[in-house]
Design an enzyme around this catalytic site. Structure first.
Site, PDB file in Angstrom:
ATOM      1  N   CYS A  29     -34.494  69.150 -41.754  1.00 53.49           N
ATOM      2  CA  CYS A  29     -34.029  69.801 -42.987  1.00 53.49           C
ATOM      3  C   CYS A  29     -33.327  71.122 -42.660  1.00 53.49           C
ATOM      4  O   CYS A  29     -33.964  72.060 -42.172  1.00 53.49           O
ATOM      5  CB  CYS A  29     -35.242  70.015 -43.896  1.00 53.49           C
ATOM      6  SG  CYS A  29     -35.006  71.184 -45.231  1.00 53.49           S
ATOM      7  N   CYS A  32     -34.668  74.198 -44.421  1.00 52.73           N
ATOM      8  CA  CYS A  32     -35.985  74.526 -43.851  1.00 52.73           C
ATOM      9  C   CYS A  32     -35.817  75.371 -42.593  1.00 52.73           C
ATOM     10  O   CYS A  32     -36.569  76.321 -42.373  1.00 52.73           O
ATOM     11  CB  CYS A  32     -36.759  73.257 -43.510  1.00 52.73           C
ATOM     12  SG  CYS A  32     -37.114  72.199 -44.915  1.00 52.73           S
TER      13      CYS A  32
END
Length: 104
Positions: A29, A32
C-alpha cells in the site's frame, strides 16, 4: 516508546490500556508507506502519551475485519481497549496530532 507490531493473537493485549493508535496497513500500500515515517515522528514526539501499534491486514485479517477496516491505511485510536476515533487514508502529521490531542 517503540512502535509495536501486533497480530490477531496479541491485538487485544496491546490495546487493553492507555491511549493506543493502531495503524492498519499492508506492505503493498503506497499511502501506508507514506504514513509510516509520520508515525515514527509521532512516536518520537508523543510516544510517552500514545502507544503506536501496527497491524498488517494481510497477515491479520480477523482483527481488520472485527474493526471494519475496508481501506488502508486506517488508523483507529483506542482508549483503554475501546475505539474512540477512526482516520481513513493518509494524513499529514499536523492532522494526526489534531485528532490525537482531542483524546489526550
Amino acid at each position: 516508546m517503540a512502535i509495536v507490531n501486533a497480530t490477531d493473537q496479541t491485538f487485544q493485549s496491546e490495546v487493553a490500556s492507555g491511549t493506543v493508535l493502531v495503524d492498519f496497513w499492508a506492505p503493498w500500500c503506497g499511502p501506508c508507506r507514506m504514513i509510516a515515517p509520520v508515525l515514527e515522528e509521532l512516536d518520537k514526539e508523543i510516544g510517552d502519551k500514545v502507544k503506536i501499534v501496527k497491524v498488517n491486514v494481510d497477515e491479520n485479517p480477523d482483527t481488520a475485519s472485527q474493526y471494519g477496516v475496508m481501506s488502508i491505511p486506517t488508523l483507529i485510536l483506542f482508549k483503554d481497549g475501546q475505539p474512540v476515533d477512526k482516520i481513513i487514508g493518509y494524513q499529514p502529521k499536523e492532522a494526526l496530532l489534531s485528532h490525537l490531542n482531542k483524546h489526550l
